[in-house]
Design a protein around this motif. Structure first.
Motif, PDB file in Angstrom:
ATOM      1  N   ARG A   1      -1.827   6.355 -12.184  1.00 18.06           N
ATOM      2  CA  ARG A   1      -1.778   7.704 -11.622  1.00 18.06           C
ATOM      3  C   ARG A   1      -2.470   7.801 -10.264  1.00 18.06           C
ATOM      4  NH1 ARG A   1      -3.739  11.179 -16.735  1.00 18.06           N
ATOM      5  NH2 ARG A   1      -5.374   9.589 -16.592  1.00 18.06           N
ATOM      6  N   ARG A   2      -2.340   6.730  -9.480  1.00 21.83           N
ATOM      7  CA  ARG A   2      -2.795   6.726  -8.101  1.00 21.83           C
ATOM      8  C   ARG A   2      -1.716   6.138  -7.205  1.00 21.83           C
ATOM      9  NH1 ARG A   2      -8.108   7.233  -6.446  1.00 21.83           N
ATOM     10  NH2 ARG A   2      -7.021   7.236  -4.404  1.00 21.83           N
ATOM     11  N   PRO A   3      -0.508   6.737  -7.191  1.00 21.29           N
ATOM     12  CA  PRO A   3       0.571   6.195  -6.362  1.00 21.29           C
ATOM     13  C   PRO A   3       0.219   6.159  -4.885  1.00 21.29           C
ATOM     14  CG  PRO A   3       1.116   8.404  -7.119  1.00 21.29           C
ATOM     15  CD  PRO A   3      -0.100   7.987  -7.875  1.00 21.29           C
ATOM     16  N   ASP A   4      -0.755   6.984  -4.495  1.00 21.28           N
ATOM     17  CA  ASP A   4      -1.170   7.020  -3.089  1.00 21.28           C
ATOM     18  C   ASP A   4      -1.750   5.699  -2.616  1.00 21.28           C
ATOM     19  OD1 ASP A   4      -3.250   8.020  -5.032  1.00 21.28           O
ATOM     20  OD2 ASP A   4      -4.516   7.742  -3.250  1.00 21.28           O
ATOM     21  N   LEU A   5      -2.293   4.901  -3.568  1.00 20.84           N
ATOM     22  CA  LEU A   5      -2.889   3.617  -3.181  1.00 20.84           C
ATOM     23  C   LEU A   5      -1.841   2.680  -2.582  1.00 20.84           C
ATOM     24  CD1 LEU A   5      -5.294   2.914  -6.196  1.00 20.84           C
ATOM     25  CD2 LEU A   5      -5.860   3.857  -3.931  1.00 20.84           C
ATOM     26  N   ALA A   6      -0.636   2.738  -3.111  1.00 19.86           N
ATOM     27  CA  ALA A   6       0.427   1.861  -2.621  1.00 19.86           C
ATOM     28  C   ALA A   6       0.956   2.304  -1.265  1.00 19.86           C
ATOM     29  CB  ALA A   6       1.573   1.805  -3.627  1.00 19.86           C
ATOM     30  N   GLU A   7       0.595   3.531  -0.849  1.00 16.61           N
ATOM     31  CA  GLU A   7       1.031   4.039   0.451  1.00 16.61           C
ATOM     32  C   GLU A   7      -0.072   3.956   1.499  1.00 16.61           C
ATOM     33  OE1 GLU A   7       2.178   7.979  -0.515  1.00 16.61           O
ATOM     34  OE2 GLU A   7       3.850   7.373  -1.817  1.00 16.61           O
ATOM     35  N   ASP A   8      -1.262   3.619   1.050  1.00 21.36           N
ATOM     36  CA  ASP A   8      -2.409   3.491   1.947  1.00 21.36           C
ATOM     37  C   ASP A   8      -2.326   2.156   2.690  1.00 21.36           C
ATOM     38  OD1 ASP A   8      -5.048   2.968   2.998  1.00 21.36           O
ATOM     39  OD2 ASP A   8      -5.840   4.448   1.581  1.00 21.36           O
ATOM     40  N   ASP A   9      -2.424   2.194   4.004  1.00 20.17           N
ATOM     41  CA  ASP A   9      -2.307   0.971   4.798  1.00 20.17           C
ATOM     42  C   ASP A   9      -3.339  -0.083   4.396  1.00 20.17           C
ATOM     43  OD1 ASP A   9      -0.206   2.032   6.201  1.00 20.17           O
ATOM     44  OD2 ASP A   9      -1.421   2.644   7.936  1.00 20.17           O
ATOM     45  N   ARG A  10      -4.459   0.348   3.840  1.00 22.94           N
ATOM     46  CA  ARG A  10      -5.496  -0.607   3.440  1.00 22.94           C
ATOM     47  C   ARG A  10      -5.110  -1.404   2.195  1.00 22.94           C
ATOM     48  NH1 ARG A  10     -10.395   3.225   2.499  1.00 22.94           N
ATOM     49  NH2 ARG A  10      -8.649   4.450   1.646  1.00 22.94           N
ATOM     50  N   TYR A  11      -4.137  -0.889   1.433  1.00 26.45           N
ATOM     51  CA  TYR A  11      -3.819  -1.506   0.146  1.00 26.45           C
ATOM     52  C   TYR A  11      -2.331  -1.790  -0.051  1.00 26.45           C
ATOM     53  CZ  TYR A  11      -8.259   0.974  -0.503  1.00 26.45           C
ATOM     54  OH  TYR A  11      -9.527   1.477  -0.335  1.00 26.45           O
ATOM     55  N   ALA A  12      -1.503  -1.404   0.867  1.00 26.06           N
ATOM     56  CA  ALA A  12      -0.054  -1.482   0.658  1.00 26.06           C
ATOM     57  C   ALA A  12       0.452  -2.915   0.563  1.00 26.06           C
ATOM     58  CB  ALA A  12       0.681  -0.741   1.774  1.00 26.06           C
ATOM     59  N   THR A  13      -0.229  -3.830   1.259  1.00 26.23           N
ATOM     60  CA  THR A  13       0.191  -5.237   1.226  1.00 26.23           C
ATOM     61  C   THR A  13      -0.919  -6.090   0.634  1.00 26.23           C
ATOM     62  OG1 THR A  13      -0.669  -5.762   3.431  1.00 26.23           O
ATOM     63  CG2 THR A  13       1.597  -4.907   3.286  1.00 26.23           C
ATOM     64  N   ASN A  14      -0.533  -7.231   0.084  1.00 24.61           N
ATOM     65  CA  ASN A  14      -1.526  -8.119  -0.517  1.00 24.61           C
ATOM     66  C   ASN A  14      -2.565  -8.551   0.506  1.00 24.61           C
ATOM     67  OD1 ASN A  14      -2.386  -9.914  -2.850  1.00 24.61           O
ATOM     68  ND2 ASN A  14      -2.118 -11.397  -1.199  1.00 24.61           N
ATOM     69  N   ARG A  15      -2.114  -8.859   1.729  1.00 26.22           N
ATOM     70  CA  ARG A  15      -3.059  -9.275   2.779  1.00 26.22           C
ATOM     71  C   ARG A  15      -4.172  -8.240   2.953  1.00 26.22           C
ATOM     72  NH1 ARG A  15      -2.702 -12.208   7.861  1.00 26.22           N
ATOM     73  NH2 ARG A  15      -0.528 -12.705   7.378  1.00 26.22           N
ATOM     74  N   GLU A  16      -3.793  -6.981   3.007  1.00 29.47           N
ATOM     75  CA  GLU A  16      -4.780  -5.925   3.213  1.00 29.47           C
ATOM     76  C   GLU A  16      -5.611  -5.671   1.960  1.00 29.47           C
ATOM     77  OE1 GLU A  16      -5.535  -4.604   6.150  1.00 29.47           O
ATOM     78  OE2 GLU A  16      -4.104  -6.102   6.904  1.00 29.47           O
ATOM     79  N   ARG A  17      -4.986  -5.834   0.781  1.00 28.90           N
ATOM     80  CA  ARG A  17      -5.755  -5.634  -0.460  1.00 28.90           C
ATOM     81  C   ARG A  17      -6.867  -6.669  -0.579  1.00 28.90           C
ATOM     82  NH1 ARG A  17      -0.542  -4.587  -2.379  1.00 28.90           N
ATOM     83  NH2 ARG A  17      -0.310  -6.624  -3.420  1.00 28.90           N
TER      84      ARG A  17
ATOM     85  N   LYS B   1      -8.365  -8.162   1.926  1.00 30.32           N
ATOM     86  CA  LYS B   1      -9.366  -7.833   2.950  1.00 30.32           C
ATOM     87  C   LYS B   1     -10.202  -6.615   2.574  1.00 30.32           C
ATOM     88  CE  LYS B   1      -7.911  -7.637   7.167  1.00 30.32           C
ATOM     89  NZ  LYS B   1      -7.030  -7.374   8.336  1.00 30.32           N
ATOM     90  N   ASN B   2      -9.589  -5.672   1.852  1.00 34.38           N
ATOM     91  CA  ASN B   2     -10.273  -4.404   1.540  1.00 34.38           C
ATOM     92  C   ASN B   2     -10.607  -4.267   0.055  1.00 34.38           C
ATOM     93  OD1 ASN B   2     -10.161  -2.901   4.230  1.00 34.38           O
ATOM     94  ND2 ASN B   2      -8.015  -3.496   3.964  1.00 34.38           N
ATOM     95  N   LEU B   3     -10.813  -5.398  -0.583  1.00 38.77           N
ATOM     96  CA  LEU B   3     -11.069  -5.371  -2.025  1.00 38.77           C
ATOM     97  C   LEU B   3     -12.353  -4.612  -2.369  1.00 38.77           C
ATOM     98  CD1 LEU B   3     -10.081  -6.319  -4.796  1.00 38.77           C
ATOM     99  CD2 LEU B   3     -11.413  -8.424  -4.468  1.00 38.77           C
ATOM    100  N   ASP B   4     -13.326  -4.621  -1.479  1.00 41.14           N
ATOM    101  CA  ASP B   4     -14.599  -3.959  -1.786  1.00 41.14           C
ATOM    102  C   ASP B   4     -14.428  -2.460  -2.007  1.00 41.14           C
ATOM    103  OD1 ASP B   4     -13.913  -3.640   0.888  1.00 41.14           O
ATOM    104  OD2 ASP B   4     -16.000  -3.513   1.567  1.00 41.14           O
ATOM    105  N   THR B   5     -13.435  -1.849  -1.380  1.00 46.44           N
ATOM    106  CA  THR B   5     -13.185  -0.417  -1.617  1.00 46.44           C
ATOM    107  C   THR B   5     -12.108  -0.189  -2.671  1.00 46.44           C
ATOM    108  OG1 THR B   5     -11.613  -0.364   0.240  1.00 46.44           O
ATOM    109  CG2 THR B   5     -13.910   0.260   0.695  1.00 46.44           C
ATOM    110  N   LEU B   6     -11.157  -1.113  -2.784  1.00 42.57           N
ATOM    111  CA  LEU B   6     -10.082  -0.951  -3.775  1.00 42.57           C
ATOM    112  C   LEU B   6     -10.594  -1.143  -5.198  1.00 42.57           C
ATOM    113  CD1 LEU B   6      -7.099  -0.630  -4.570  1.00 42.57           C
ATOM    114  CD2 LEU B   6      -6.809  -3.092  -4.145  1.00 42.57           C
TER     115      LEU B   6
END
Length: 398
Positions: free
Chosen positions: A274-290, A292-297
């Motif tokens: 129930r957080r579809p917005d996460l997949a639209e967030d540039d910080r998490y939309a791609t594996n590369r960014e996920r 890099k930004n794991l500390d917040t995800l």
């Protein structure tokens, strides 16, 4: 015997785990595997207990669980290879075998006149596979090795366990003898490749398998991560170094393992929590960014997963085709419906206990079905049978 190797005979001079694991694979595939053991003593692992199997009356036997795990389907023959008679018997067996497996210290079999050159002189078609800690050459070739020390030397313990700056952090070995097992796997693959090549060349082969080489090869993506970046891989606990989210996450009544492997799966995962917005967030939309930004995800995922029980999430993620699973204990593994359906645990007949449980081979063949009918042998159980076929007597090897 059934199985694709039912026409193959293996002389297994190995002991403990790596060599016997290779021999058990070949036995599962239908080969006749003759396990040579020290007279009156046997494989070292026979004494690696407790636990030990119990007989029909509930009394403890001399058959350890460790030994039983790696010697299914073999025939045990007691031979003193230090004696002239024993050496003659090994040569007689080798003359009628396709494969020899051994894991003696470098140079030992040569001293007994049983090295690869000696046995190839008797049987030029022979596939001779040596399994050692460090290989047949190099500065440590003659050193003894065990799985634990090779897990350390081969770098596996440097990437296994919790990070150093967290509770329980520090070097950690894998909970099974993984280097021994993988060394046995590489040995089995190698002898099968040599058998295939022999059908073309008509010639035998000598194979050199080293546990440290295997451990180095097993570093796989961690090795390449270092080689392409120059960075030193570190212990990350259960966090995958290249793909996220892949970790152990807390849920309301326990823990769940998530293995989200690509961006499409992440989209379904985000909707499921129930957080579809996460997949639209540039910080998490791609594996590369996920990554890099794991500390917040990571904390965002933990918050959502903490709202439901494990069974609920298993059902929800299953419906959304998001890879996940519970953390099973060993008894729970055998209670898994899929494991039961695949019949991975079977009871084999045993002369002492009536039956002995065995975790069987995962290989499945349509035309050459494997059979699991022969338990790990008692010490010397087949000495008379095997030597009689060669026209030899047991007295010559006492």
């Amino acid at each position: 015997m059934t199985g694709p190797l039912k026409h193959i005979r293996v002389l297994d001079l190995s002991r403990i785990m790596a060599g016997p694991w290779a021999g058990q694979i070949l036995a599962d595939l239908g080969a006749e595997v003759i396990k040579v053991e020290r007279a009156g003593v046997g494989d070292d692992t026979r004494k690696w207990g407790p636990p030990y199997m119990k007989d029909k009356d509930g009394n403890q036997t001399a058959e350890s669980g460790y030994y039983l795990s790696v010697n299914r389907g073999k025939k045990s023959v007691e031979i003193d290879i230090a004696s002239a008679e024993g050496q003659a018997t090994v040569k007689a067996l080798a003359a009628k075998s396709d494969i020899v497996l051994e894991n003696f210290k470098v140079g030992t079999l040569e001293r007994y006149g049983l090295g690869p050159d000696d046995l190839h002189a008797i049987n030029p078609d022979l596939i001779f596979c040596s399994i050692t800690g460090f290989g047949q050459d190099g500065p440590r070739a003659k050193d003894v090795a065990y799985d634990f020390m090779i897990q350390a030397m081969g770098g596996l313990m440097s990437v296994t366990g919790a990070p150093d700056n967290t509770p329980g952090g520090g070097p950690q070995k894998v909970g099974i003898p993984i280097v021994d097992i993988m060394t046995g796997m590489y040995a089995a693959i190698s002898v099968l490749a040599a058998l295939a090549e022999r059908t073309q060349s008509g010639k035998g082969e000598t194979i050199d398998i080293a546990m440290l080489d295997v451990a180095t090869a097993m570093l796989a993506n961690q090795a390449m991560n270092h080689l392409v970046s120059g960075d030193t891989p570190v212990r990350r606990g259960n966090k995958h170094p290249n793909i996220q989210p892949q970790d152990v996450f807390p849920v309301r009544d326990g823990h769940i393992v998530l293995a989200v492997g690509n961006d499409e799966q992440f989209q379904r995962f985000a909707a499921a929590i129930r957080r579809p917005d996460l997949a639209e967030d540039d910080r998490y939309a791609t594996n590369r960014e996920r990554v890099k930004n794991l500390d917040t995800l990571h904390p965002l995922i933990c918050t959502q997963l903490g709202e439901r029980d494990l069974a609920d999430w298993i059902e929800i993620f299953g419906a959304q085709k998001v890879p996940c699973g519970p953390i099973n204990t060993v008894p729970m593994v055998f209670a898994e419906e899929q494991v039961k359906h695949r019949q991975m645990l079977r009871d084999l007949p045993h002369p002492l206990s009536g039956t002995v449980p065995s975790v069987v081979s995962p290989m499945r063949f349509d035309r050459s079905a494997l059979s699991f009918e022969t338990p790990p042998p008692l010490l010397g159980e087949h000495t008379d049978e095997v030597l009689a076929k060669l026209g030899l007597t047991t007295e010559a090897n006492d």
